[in-house]
Design an enzyme around this catalytic site. Structure first.
Site, PDB file in Angstrom:
ATOM      1  N   HIS A  72       0.857  -1.205   0.000  1.00  0.00           N
ATOM      2  CA  HIS A  72       0.000   0.000   0.000  1.00  0.00           C
ATOM      3  C   HIS A  72       0.883   1.242   0.000  1.00  0.00           C
ATOM      4  O   HIS A  72       1.694   1.439   0.901  1.00  0.00           O
ATOM      5  CB  HIS A  72      -0.905   0.014   1.243  1.00  0.00           C
ATOM      6  CG  HIS A  72      -2.089  -0.889   1.115  1.00  0.00           C
ATOM      7  ND1 HIS A  72      -3.302  -0.634   1.706  1.00  0.00           N
ATOM      8  CD2 HIS A  72      -2.239  -2.052   0.436  1.00  0.00           C
ATOM      9  CE1 HIS A  72      -4.156  -1.594   1.394  1.00  0.00           C
ATOM     10  NE2 HIS A  72      -3.526  -2.474   0.637  1.00  0.00           N
ATOM     11  N   TYR A 200      -9.349   5.720   7.139  1.00  0.00           N
ATOM     12  CA  TYR A 200      -9.544   6.106   8.547  1.00  0.00           C
ATOM     13  C   TYR A 200     -10.550   7.258   8.551  1.00  0.00           C
ATOM     14  O   TYR A 200     -10.302   8.284   7.905  1.00  0.00           O
ATOM     15  CB  TYR A 200      -8.231   6.602   9.154  1.00  0.00           C
ATOM     16  CG  TYR A 200      -7.185   5.530   9.382  1.00  0.00           C
ATOM     17  CD1 TYR A 200      -7.106   4.862  10.608  1.00  0.00           C
ATOM     18  CD2 TYR A 200      -6.258   5.202   8.397  1.00  0.00           C
ATOM     19  CE1 TYR A 200      -6.128   3.895  10.839  1.00  0.00           C
ATOM     20  CE2 TYR A 200      -5.282   4.229   8.620  1.00  0.00           C
ATOM     21  CZ  TYR A 200      -5.229   3.587   9.848  1.00  0.00           C
ATOM     22  OH  TYR A 200      -4.262   2.635  10.077  1.00  0.00           O
ATOM     23  N   PRO A 292      -4.729   1.016  18.531  1.00  0.00           N
ATOM     24  CA  PRO A 292      -4.423   0.479  17.196  1.00  0.00           C
ATOM     25  C   PRO A 292      -4.485   1.496  16.057  1.00  0.00           C
ATOM     26  O   PRO A 292      -4.173   1.137  14.911  1.00  0.00           O
ATOM     27  CB  PRO A 292      -5.477  -0.618  17.004  1.00  0.00           C
ATOM     28  CG  PRO A 292      -6.576  -0.285  17.939  1.00  0.00           C
ATOM     29  CD  PRO A 292      -5.977   0.445  19.085  1.00  0.00           C
ATOM     30  N   LYS A 296       0.620   0.315  15.022  1.00  0.00           N
ATOM     31  CA  LYS A 296       2.008   0.259  15.491  1.00  0.00           C
ATOM     32  C   LYS A 296       2.320  -0.908  16.435  1.00  0.00           C
ATOM     33  O   LYS A 296       3.489  -1.178  16.731  1.00  0.00           O
ATOM     34  CB  LYS A 296       2.363   1.569  16.232  1.00  0.00           C
ATOM     35  CG  LYS A 296       2.470   2.763  15.308  1.00  0.00           C
ATOM     36  CD  LYS A 296       3.766   2.742  14.512  1.00  0.00           C
ATOM     37  CE  LYS A 296       3.669   3.447  13.204  1.00  0.00           C
ATOM     38  NZ  LYS A 296       3.693   2.581  12.029  1.00  0.00           N
ATOM     39  N   TYR A 384       3.922   6.666   9.933  1.00  0.00           N
ATOM     40  CA  TYR A 384       3.064   5.529   9.587  1.00  0.00           C
ATOM     41  C   TYR A 384       3.872   4.381   8.998  1.00  0.00           C
ATOM     42  O   TYR A 384       3.646   3.211   9.330  1.00  0.00           O
ATOM     43  CB  TYR A 384       1.949   5.960   8.621  1.00  0.00           C
ATOM     44  CG  TYR A 384       0.821   4.959   8.562  1.00  0.00           C
ATOM     45  CD1 TYR A 384      -0.308   5.105   9.367  1.00  0.00           C
ATOM     46  CD2 TYR A 384       0.893   3.839   7.737  1.00  0.00           C
ATOM     47  CE1 TYR A 384      -1.339   4.178   9.341  1.00  0.00           C
ATOM     48  CE2 TYR A 384      -0.125   2.902   7.699  1.00  0.00           C
ATOM     49  CZ  TYR A 384      -1.234   3.076   8.501  1.00  0.00           C
ATOM     50  OH  TYR A 384      -2.241   2.140   8.483  1.00  0.00           O
TER      51      TYR A 384
HETATM   52  P1  RFL Z   1       0.920 -11.376  21.823  1.00  0.00           P
HETATM   53  O1  RFL Z   1       0.456 -11.447  20.407  1.00  0.00           O
HETATM   54  O2  RFL Z   1      -0.086 -10.984  22.856  1.00  0.00           O
HETATM   55  O3  RFL Z   1       1.543 -12.785  22.176  1.00  0.00           O
HETATM   56  C1  RFL Z   1       1.897 -13.135  23.486  1.00  0.00           C
HETATM   57  C2  RFL Z   1       1.818 -14.629  23.614  1.00  0.00           C
HETATM   58  O4  RFL Z   1       2.217 -15.004  24.935  1.00  0.00           O
HETATM   59  C3  RFL Z   1       1.335 -15.991  25.437  1.00  0.00           C
HETATM   60  N1  RFL Z   1       1.373 -15.951  26.912  1.00  0.00           N
HETATM   61  C4  RFL Z   1       2.060 -16.826  27.653  1.00  0.00           C
HETATM   62  N2  RFL Z   1       2.789 -17.887  27.326  1.00  0.00           N
HETATM   63  C5  RFL Z   1       3.377 -18.589  28.337  1.00  0.00           C
HETATM   64  N3  RFL Z   1       3.218 -18.265  29.654  1.00  0.00           N
HETATM   65  C6  RFL Z   1       2.489 -17.195  30.019  1.00  0.00           C
HETATM   66  N4  RFL Z   1       2.357 -16.894  31.314  1.00  0.00           N
HETATM   67  C7  RFL Z   1       1.870 -16.422  29.003  1.00  0.00           C
HETATM   68  N5  RFL Z   1       1.091 -15.322  29.007  1.00  0.00           N
HETATM   69  C8  RFL Z   1       0.802 -15.049  27.742  1.00  0.00           C
HETATM   70  C9  RFL Z   1      -0.010 -15.634  24.827  1.00  0.00           C
HETATM   71  O5  RFL Z   1      -0.906 -16.753  24.779  1.00  0.00           O
HETATM   72  C10 RFL Z   1       0.402 -15.152  23.438  1.00  0.00           C
HETATM   73  O6  RFL Z   1       0.397 -16.191  22.493  1.00  0.00           O
HETATM   74  O7  RFL Z   1       2.156 -10.371  21.983  1.00  0.00           O
HETATM   75  P2  RFL Z   1       3.362 -10.067  20.982  1.00  0.00           P
HETATM   76  O8  RFL Z   1       3.963 -11.330  20.451  1.00  0.00           O
HETATM   77  O9  RFL Z   1       4.224  -9.067  21.664  1.00  0.00           O
HETATM   78  O10 RFL Z   1       2.682  -9.360  19.705  1.00  0.00           O
HETATM   79  C11 RFL Z   1       2.061  -8.106  19.823  1.00  0.00           C
HETATM   80  C12 RFL Z   1       0.912  -7.996  18.815  1.00  0.00           C
HETATM   81  O11 RFL Z   1       0.070  -9.121  18.946  1.00  0.00           O
HETATM   82  C13 RFL Z   1       0.109  -6.700  19.028  1.00  0.00           C
HETATM   83  O12 RFL Z   1       0.949  -5.617  19.311  1.00  0.00           O
HETATM   84  C14 RFL Z   1      -0.732  -6.328  17.775  1.00  0.00           C
HETATM   85  O13 RFL Z   1      -1.698  -7.305  17.508  1.00  0.00           O
HETATM   86  C15 RFL Z   1      -1.425  -4.977  17.974  1.00  0.00           C
HETATM   87  N6  RFL Z   1      -2.304  -4.617  16.851  1.00  0.00           N
HETATM   88  C16 RFL Z   1      -1.798  -4.100  15.677  1.00  0.00           C
HETATM   89  N7  RFL Z   1      -0.466  -3.946  15.525  1.00  0.00           N
HETATM   90  C17 RFL Z   1       0.045  -3.498  14.345  1.00  0.00           C
HETATM   91  O14 RFL Z   1       1.272  -3.353  14.246  1.00  0.00           O
HETATM   92  N8  RFL Z   1      -0.748  -3.206  13.254  1.00  0.00           N
HETATM   93  C18 RFL Z   1      -2.094  -3.341  13.324  1.00  0.00           C
HETATM   94  O15 RFL Z   1      -2.762  -3.133  12.314  1.00  0.00           O
HETATM   95  C19 RFL Z   1      -2.669  -3.770  14.584  1.00  0.00           C
HETATM   96  N9  RFL Z   1      -3.996  -3.918  14.707  1.00  0.00           N
HETATM   97  C20 RFL Z   1      -3.697  -4.780  16.981  1.00  0.00           C
HETATM   98  C21 RFL Z   1      -4.511  -4.407  15.875  1.00  0.00           C
HETATM   99  C22 RFL Z   1      -4.254  -5.308  18.154  1.00  0.00           C
HETATM  100  C23 RFL Z   1      -5.612  -5.454  18.230  1.00  0.00           C
HETATM  101  N10 RFL Z   1      -6.125  -6.027  19.438  1.00  0.00           N
HETATM  102  C24 RFL Z   1      -7.130  -7.006  19.507  1.00  0.00           C
HETATM  103  C25 RFL Z   1      -5.471  -5.758  20.697  1.00  0.00           C
HETATM  104  C26 RFL Z   1      -5.883  -4.547  15.941  1.00  0.00           C
HETATM  105  C27 RFL Z   1      -6.443  -5.045  17.129  1.00  0.00           C
HETATM  106  C28 RFL Z   1      -7.938  -5.151  17.162  1.00  0.00           C
HETATM  107  C1  PHB Z   2      -6.377  -4.012  10.719  1.00  0.00           C
HETATM  108  O1  PHB Z   2      -6.455  -4.263   9.504  1.00  0.00           O
HETATM  109  O2  PHB Z   2      -6.700  -4.835  11.578  1.00  0.00           O
HETATM  110  C2  PHB Z   2      -5.877  -2.673  11.126  1.00  0.00           C
HETATM  111  C3  PHB Z   2      -5.353  -1.827  10.173  1.00  0.00           C
HETATM  112  C4  PHB Z   2      -4.892  -0.568  10.558  1.00  0.00           C
HETATM  113  C5  PHB Z   2      -4.974  -0.181  11.878  1.00  0.00           C
HETATM  114  C6  PHB Z   2      -5.493  -1.051  12.823  1.00  0.00           C
HETATM  115  C7  PHB Z   2      -5.939  -2.300  12.454  1.00  0.00           C
HETATM  116  O3  PHB Z   2      -4.556   1.063  12.224  1.00  0.00           O
END
Ligand code: RFL
Ligand code: PHB
Length: 389
Positions: A72, A200, A292, A296, A384
């Site tokens: 993108h 957005y 989100p 980031k 971004y």
């Molecule tokens: P995770 O993915 O939470 O993984 C942590 C893992 O640790 C396990 N765990 C344990 N394992 C052993 N012993 C324990 N005591 C434990 N406690 C926990 C868990 O089961 C899990 O498998 O953290 P990690 O690896 O640091 O990754 C971070 C990302 O997942 C997170 O920052 C992103 O998903 C955030 N996020 C987004 N980030 C982006 O860069 N671009 C995006 O577009 C974006 N969109 C989002 C998002 C997060 C969202 N939510 C639901 C919070 C959109 C959403 C809706």
């Molecule tokens: C997503 O596709 O889940 C998404 C994309 C951009 C954002 C947050 C989430 O800023």
């Protein structure tokens, strides 16, 4: 059991670190609380910075990402029925890649399995011992049976609710937090995305985001109240509300269909300092959370992994500790900038319950400035697509 690095958490941070270490001959065991299917069932990030893509390449797991990811070059910002576009590539020379976190995680699990590296699933009662000594170890249980791993280092990649951060004593650890008075209700649907790029939207009914995973998989979000539950929203109600929050010509071409996932995520800004205590290093959501809005979260996790991987590699290859000693400071410097961008972008795009007319005017002029100023668009694009590592 003995390993060089015990990685707690088999999410993207832990798996990416594990794969990078494995590729340069450093042994690491991943301990994951859930099953692989459970981890892959979580629908989260969708936008990858180039830095993340480069790390996947270095880890040898970027083939599918290159085949199926969508480059993108820009994004659309909408407000009050009108919209404008910010061109990332024109302003920074760098695009972003749309590829789901789920897919990146699947690629990392597949590579880990293929290389025979050890992942232990469904672990309970994880406790990190003697992290402030030269001989840390981790105890845990599997099916009620106690186990122990001795290691040189522990990487705390266990997300926001994990145990690693809590291991750092309170008199060493300082936490900074901001909670937002709303959440995001997200749905995934097997429908074609409404546009080629993310939209957005700031509307008087609240924020909305049109995102995607591929040609026939769309991800949409609307700002919702924290007291709501996904069950309160039928698919029809979601689509109707989304249409009211995006520009009319976009709403007209929106193709709707049944949701295959629906969830609410609260919005939070959070940082813990320091990110290292003795031989324990925190990575990703274990150390920091962003709302989100700037995409980031996963990307800041990747920059932590980059710094930690290089620090550990330097230690094992040369015995020097400069990289691991500088880890927390280097990682935090970049994290705080991503926190600032995510907070600012969130503040500009959402409706707040206590927003005054003055606040609304400030928000509107922030958006006008972004629309009209090439300098501000460049600053937006630079943040971004991801600040340099
Ligand atoms: P995770 O993915 O939470 O993984 C942590 C893992 O640790 C396990 N765990 C344990 N394992 C052993 N012993 C324990 N005591 C434990 N406690 C926990 C868990 O089961 C899990 O498998 O953290 P990690 O690896 O640091 O990754 C971070 C990302 O997942 C997170 O920052 C992103 O998903 C955030 N996020 C987004 N980030 C982006 O860069 N671009 C995006 O577009 C974006 N969109 C989002 C998002 C997060 C969202 N939510 C639901 C919070 C959109 C959403 C809706
Ligand atoms: C997503 O596709 O889940 C998404 C994309 C951009 C954002 C947050 C989430 O800023």
């Amino acid at each position: 059991m003995r390993t060089q690095v015990t990685i707690i958490g088999g999410g993207p941070s832990g798996l990416l670190l594990g794969q990078l270490l494995h590729r340069c001959g450093i042994d690491a065991v991943v301990l994951e609380r859930k099953t692989r299917d459970y981890v892959l069932g979580r629908i989260r990030a969708g936008v990858l910075e180039t830095g993340f893509v480069t790390l996947m390449e270095e880890a040898g797991v970027a083939d599918r990402l290159h085949r199926e990811g969508h480059v993108h070059d820009g994004t659309v910002i909408a407000c009050g029925g009108e919209s404008f576009r910010i061109d990332f590539t024109e302003h920074t020379g760098t695009p972003v890649v749309v590829y789901g976190q789920t897919e990146a995680t699947r690629d990392l699990y597949d590579a880990r399995e293929a290389s025979g590296a050890q992942t232990i699933f469904e672990v309970d009662d994880v406790v990190i011992h003697d992290a402030d000594s030269d001989a840390p170890y981790v105890t845990y249980s599997v099916n009620g049976e106690p186990r122990r791993i001795d290691c040189d280092f522990v990487a705390g990649c266990d997300g926001f609710h994990g145990v690693s951060r809590q291991t750092i004593p309170l008199d060493v650890r300082k936490e900074y937090e901001k909670l937002y008075p709303f959440g995001w209700l997200g749905i995934l649907s097997e429908t074609p995305p409404v546009g080629n790029e993310l939209i957005y939207s700031n509307s008087e009914r609240g924020f909305a985001l049109c995102s995607m995973r591929n040609e026939n998989l769309s991800r949409y979000y609307i700002q919702c109240s924290l007291s709501e539950s996904p069950d309160d929203w039928t698919d029809e109600a979601f689509w109707e509300e989304l249409k009211r929050r995006i520009p009319p010509e976009v709403a007209e071409r929106l193709i709707t269909g049944p949701s295959i996932e629906k969830s609410i995520a609260p919005l939070r800004s959070f940082v813990t300092e320091p990110m290292r205590w003795g031989r324990l290093f925190l990575c990703g959501d274990a150390a920091h959370i962003v709302p989100p809005t700037g995409a980031k979260g996963l990307n800041t996790a990747a920059s932590d992994v980059h710094y930690l991987y290089h620090g550990l590699r330097q230690f094992y290859e040369t015995g020097e500790t400069e990289g691991i000693d500088g880890y927390s400071e280097k990682a935090l410097r970049r994290i705080w900038k991503a926190e600032r961008f995510s907070w600012w972008f969130s503040s500009m795009m959402h409706r707040y319950p206590d927003q005054s007319e003055f606040d609304l005017k400030m928000q509107r002029s922030d958006l006008d400035y972004l629309r009209d100023s090439a300098a501000q668009q460049k600053a937006f694009a630079e943040n971004y697509v991801g600040l340099p590592y």
